[in-house]
Design a protein around this motif. Structure first.
Motif, PDB file in Angstrom:
ATOM      1  N   THR A  42       1.067  -1.373   0.106  1.00 27.37           N
ATOM      2  CA  THR A  42      -0.327   0.010   0.244  1.00 27.37           C
ATOM      3  C   THR A  42       0.601   1.745   0.201  1.00 27.37           C
ATOM      4  OG1 THR A  42      -0.833  -0.206   2.455  1.00 27.37           O
ATOM      5  CG2 THR A  42      -2.220  -1.078   0.989  1.00 27.37           C
ATOM      6  N   ALA A  43       2.161   0.942   0.684  1.00 25.90           N
ATOM      7  CA  ALA A  43       3.113   2.325   0.386  1.00 25.90           C
ATOM      8  C   ALA A  43       3.701   2.513  -1.244  1.00 25.90           C
ATOM      9  CB  ALA A  43       3.884   1.716   1.133  1.00 25.90           C
ATOM     10  N   LEU A  44       3.453   1.778  -1.419  1.00 25.67           N
ATOM     11  CA  LEU A  44       3.790   2.018  -3.566  1.00 25.67           C
ATOM     12  C   LEU A  44       2.759   2.215  -3.721  1.00 25.67           C
ATOM     13  CD1 LEU A  44       5.865  -1.009  -3.126  1.00 25.67           C
ATOM     14  CD2 LEU A  44       6.679   1.084  -3.095  1.00 25.67           C
ATOM     15  N   GLU A  45       1.186   2.346  -3.604  1.00 22.69           N
ATOM     16  CA  GLU A  45       0.342   2.604  -4.009  1.00 22.69           C
ATOM     17  C   GLU A  45       0.684   4.100  -5.061  1.00 22.69           C
ATOM     18  OE1 GLU A  45      -4.463   2.989  -3.439  1.00 22.69           O
ATOM     19  OE2 GLU A  45      -2.940   3.280  -1.910  1.00 22.69           O
ATOM     20  N   ASP A  46       0.736   4.996  -4.857  1.00 20.27           N
ATOM     21  CA  ASP A  46       0.648   6.177  -5.266  1.00 20.27           C
ATOM     22  C   ASP A  46       2.692   6.145  -6.692  1.00 20.27           C
ATOM     23  OD1 ASP A  46      -1.502   7.415  -4.023  1.00 20.27           O
ATOM     24  OD2 ASP A  46       0.363   8.014  -2.749  1.00 20.27           O
ATOM     25  N   GLY A  47       2.959   5.007  -6.747  1.00 20.83           N
ATOM     26  CA  GLY A  47       3.930   4.630  -7.796  1.00 20.83           C
ATOM     27  C   GLY A  47       5.612   4.819  -6.520  1.00 20.83           C
ATOM     28  N   PRO A  48       6.308   4.302  -7.459  1.00 20.82           N
ATOM     29  CA  PRO A  48       8.047   3.670  -7.336  1.00 20.82           C
ATOM     30  C   PRO A  48       8.098   4.415  -5.950  1.00 20.82           C
ATOM     31  CG  PRO A  48       8.006   3.575  -9.350  1.00 20.82           C
ATOM     32  CD  PRO A  48       6.882   5.007  -9.256  1.00 20.82           C
ATOM     33  N   ARG A  49       8.732   3.824  -5.009  1.00 25.12           N
ATOM     34  CA  ARG A  49       9.534   4.578  -3.930  1.00 25.12           C
ATOM     35  C   ARG A  49      11.160   3.690  -3.626  1.00 25.12           C
ATOM     36  NH1 ARG A  49       6.275   7.533  -0.248  1.00 25.12           N
ATOM     37  NH2 ARG A  49       3.770   7.126  -0.405  1.00 25.12           N
ATOM     38  N   ARG A  50      12.341   4.841  -3.292  1.00 29.16           N
ATOM     39  CA  ARG A  50      13.363   4.108  -2.924  1.00 29.16           C
ATOM     40  C   ARG A  50      13.348   4.444  -1.365  1.00 29.16           C
ATOM     41  NH1 ARG A  50      17.516   8.988  -4.352  1.00 29.16           N
ATOM     42  NH2 ARG A  50      19.017   7.383  -4.176  1.00 29.16           N
ATOM     43  N   PHE A  51      13.883   3.200  -0.931  1.00 26.68           N
ATOM     44  CA  PHE A  51      14.654   2.120  -0.107  1.00 26.68           C
ATOM     45  C   PHE A  51      13.910   3.009   1.352  1.00 26.68           C
ATOM     46  CE2 PHE A  51      16.668   0.657   3.748  1.00 26.68           C
ATOM     47  CZ  PHE A  51      15.693  -0.816   3.766  1.00 26.68           C
ATOM     48  N   GLY A  52      14.555   4.208   1.315  1.00 22.94           N
ATOM     49  CA  GLY A  52      14.557   5.400   2.388  1.00 22.94           C
ATOM     50  C   GLY A  52      13.344   6.012   2.686  1.00 22.94           C
TER      51      GLY A  52
END
Length: 124
Positions: A42-52
């Motif tokens: 769910t944290a990736l729902e809005d698009g790609p993210r970096r590890f940090g």
């Protein structure tokens, strides 16, 4: 029904019954109900993210557990890890089509949790 055909019938049922030990869906269920798995998806729902970014969003997750979670999601085709040839290297995690498919049931679960959390006596 002979003993062997009863066993074959039982094994076949177990392969298609989430409660059966041999059901492949059981492993999927176990993966998705893991606390960090659902939160990472769910944290990736809005698009790609970096590890940090993911680590900051998922308060309380250790780097080791987040790494393990992302690897499991990648191995199972829910997340794609993209490495950009930059200096320093940039790595992003994003949902695959399969991972995006998990968003709706997870959203329903979040709604149910928000609605019912106050009804649980063991939850502080």
């Amino acid at each position: 029904m002979t003993g062997q055909s009863r066993k074959d019938s039982h094994d076949n049922l177990s392969r298609h019954d989430i409660y059966g030990l041999l059901c492949p869906g059981r492993a999927v269920f176990e993966l998705l109900v893991n606390k960090w798995t659902g939160l990472a998806i769910t944290a990736l729902e809005d698009g790609p993210r970096r590890f940090g970014e993911l680590r900051r969003k998922l308060e309380g997750v250790s780097p080791k557990v987040l790494t393990q979670t992302l690897r499991r999601l990648e191995e199972n085709g829910l997340v794609v890890r993209t490495v950009y040839a930059e200096v320093p290297p940039r790595v992003e995690y994003g949902l695959t089509e399969l991972g995006r498919g998990a968003l709706e049931p997870l959203a329903q679960l979040r709604t149910w949790i928000r609605t019912n959390t106050g009804k649980f006596t063991a939850v502080e």
